[in-house]
Enzyme design. Structure first.
Site, PDB file in Angstrom:
ATOM      1  N   PHE A 149     -24.742 -34.346  34.403  1.00 36.05           N
ATOM      2  CA  PHE A 149     -26.053 -34.953  34.162  1.00 36.05           C
ATOM      3  C   PHE A 149     -27.122 -34.257  35.001  1.00 36.05           C
ATOM      4  O   PHE A 149     -26.910 -33.982  36.183  1.00 36.05           O
ATOM      5  CB  PHE A 149     -26.064 -36.432  34.574  1.00 36.05           C
ATOM      6  N   ASP A 150     -28.279 -34.042  34.406  1.00 30.05           N
ATOM      7  CA  ASP A 150     -29.473 -33.748  35.178  1.00 30.05           C
ATOM      8  C   ASP A 150     -29.901 -35.036  35.889  1.00 30.05           C
ATOM      9  O   ASP A 150     -29.459 -36.135  35.529  1.00 30.05           O
ATOM     10  CB  ASP A 150     -30.572 -33.249  34.234  1.00 30.05           C
ATOM     11  N   GLY A 151     -30.770 -34.895  36.881  1.00 32.32           N
ATOM     12  CA  GLY A 151     -31.212 -36.058  37.642  1.00 32.32           C
ATOM     13  C   GLY A 151     -32.489 -36.670  37.114  1.00 32.32           C
ATOM     14  O   GLY A 151     -32.480 -37.665  36.377  1.00 32.32           O
ATOM     15  N   PHE A 158     -26.092 -33.250  29.894  1.00 35.65           N
ATOM     16  CA  PHE A 158     -27.324 -33.908  29.464  1.00 35.65           C
ATOM     17  C   PHE A 158     -28.487 -33.478  30.351  1.00 35.65           C
ATOM     18  O   PHE A 158     -28.395 -33.544  31.578  1.00 35.65           O
ATOM     19  CB  PHE A 158     -27.176 -35.433  29.539  1.00 35.65           C
ATOM     20  N   ASP A 204     -33.152 -33.234  30.326  1.00 38.68           N
ATOM     21  CA  ASP A 204     -34.376 -33.590  29.608  1.00 38.68           C
ATOM     22  C   ASP A 204     -35.216 -32.377  29.236  1.00 38.68           C
ATOM     23  O   ASP A 204     -36.166 -32.511  28.467  1.00 38.68           O
ATOM     24  CB  ASP A 204     -35.227 -34.553  30.455  1.00 38.68           C
TER      25      ASP A 204
END
Length: 298
Positions: free
Chosen positions: A161-163, A272, A274
Site C-alpha cells: 500500500f501507498d500511504g 495500491f 493514488d
C-alpha cells in the site's frame, strides 16, 4: 437461518480484473455488444487466462477451509449474463470457489457493493472505482496490462500500500502539493505524535489484519507500506499505524525514488497507489491498481 456474509472479508471484482478479457473487450469497445456476447458464447468452453488480480483472489480464497468461510469473492461486472457464464466456467476451471455474481450489461455495478458489505472493489472502469470510493468502499482501478504476480510465495498473500491518500488521509499530501517538500517535512515533524486521519484503504488493512489474526496454518498475509515519504516524515506514518493497533510487515520510505523496482523485489500480489505515475512504474513489475482518491485525483 438466513444466509449472510457477515464476518467475512468480501472482495467484489470485475471480470476484466480477474481474467484476461482484453481481446474480447476490444470487440465490446467497438460498440457492438451483440458481437461481444457471441464471441464470449463461442469461447464458452475455453477458459479465460488469469488476469491481473487472479493471484490475489486465489490466495485469499485459500483462507477458507472446512472449519470456516473467511473470504467471499463476488463477481461484479458490466458483462451481460450470457458472458457471465464464461466467467463462472473459467473460475470453475481454475478451482476458484466463486458462487455469486451480478452482471449488468454495461450499467454501473458499483451500487451492489453496499448490500455485499464489500471490503474491496477491483474494476477496470475508473468511473465505477470513483463511485465506489465516494460510497466509502475501498476500490482501485486495475491496470489490465500489469505484470502478473510472482509464483514464489504460494502460501502468502502479499499486499503493498501507498500511504498518503490510500492508507492515510491526503492531509499531508495537500501540504506537499501546495507548499513543497520543506513545508511538508516541517508539517509532519511538528505533527509526528498526532495520528493521521484514515484514508480510503484503512478499512481493508484492518480487515486483512483481522484475517491474519484469525488465520489458518495454510495461508498467511504479508503487508508493506511503500511510500515516497522519508525521514523525518516517516515517524508520523509509523505512529499512526501504532495508534490504529495495526502492524505492517515492511515499510519502505523511498524519499521519491521510483517504487517499481522495490515492489519487484517485494513481489506483491497487488499494489495500491493514488498516483498514476507510481502505478505505471509498478505495473511493469507487479499487479497494480489506481486508487482514484485525494488531492492528486481531484
Amino acid at each position: 437461518m438466513p444466509v449472510t456474509l457477515e464476518g467475512q472479508l468480501v472482495v467484489a471484482i470485475s471480470s476484466r480484473a480477474l481474467f484476461d478479457f482484453e481481446e474480447e473487450n476490444h470487440v465490446f469497445e467497438q460498440g457492438d455488444d451483440r458481437a461481444y456476447m457471441q464471441l464470449q458464447l463461442d469461447r464458452l468452453e475455453e477458459p479465460a487466462k488469469p488476469g491481473v488480480a487472479f493471484s490475489l483472489v486465489r490466495k485469499l480464497l485459500a483462507f477458507n477451509d472446512a472449519d470456516a468461510q473467511r473470504v467471499e469473492v463476488v463477481i461484479l461486472s458490466r458483462n451481460d449474463p450470457v458472458s457471465g457464464m464464461r466467467v463462472f466456467r473459467s473460475a470453475q476451471h481454475y478451482g476458484l470457489p466463486i458462487q455469486r455474481g451480478s452482471f449488468t450489461r454495461g450499467q454501473p455495478p458499483w451500487r451492489y457493493l453496499k448490500p455485499l458489505n464489500a471490503n474491496l472493489f477491483l474494476s477496470a472502469h475508473l468511473s465505477d472505482v470513483r463511485a465506489a470510493l465516494d460510497a466509502g468502499v475501498p476500490a482501485a482501478q486495475v491496470y489490465p496490462h500489469s505484470a502478473l504476480a510472482s509464483e514464489a510465495h504460494p502460501n502468502e498473500v502479499r499486499i503493498a500500500f501507498d500511504g498518503d491518500a490510500v492508507l492515510f488521509s491526503d492531509e499531508a499530501e495537500r501540504v506537499f502539493q501546495a507548499q513543497g517538500l520543506s513545508a511538508f517535512q516541517q508539517h509532519e515533524r511538528d505533527k509526528a505524535s498526532q495520528p493521521l486521519l484514515a484514508g480510503p484503504f484503512k478499512p481493508l488493512l484492518a480487515a486483512l489484519h483481522r484475517l491474519q489474526q484469525e488465520g489458518t496454518p495454510a495461508m498467511r498475509i504479508r503487508t508493506a507500506l511503500v511510500t515516497a515519504r522519508s525521514a523525518p516524515a516517516h515517524e508520523r506514518a509509523i505512529r499512526t499505524l501504532m495508534n490504529w493497533n495495526i502492524e505492517v510487515d515492511e515499510a519502505m520510505f523511498l524519499g521519491g525514488l521510483p517504487k517499481g523496482e522495490f515492489l519487484r523485489e517485494f513481489e506483491p500480489d497487488f499494489f495500491f497507489d493514488d498516483q498514476t505515475g507510481h502505478i505505471e512504474s509498478a505495473a511493469k513489475h507487479v499487479p497494480a491498481g489506481h486508487v482514484a482518491s485525494g488531492v492528486s485525483n481531484s
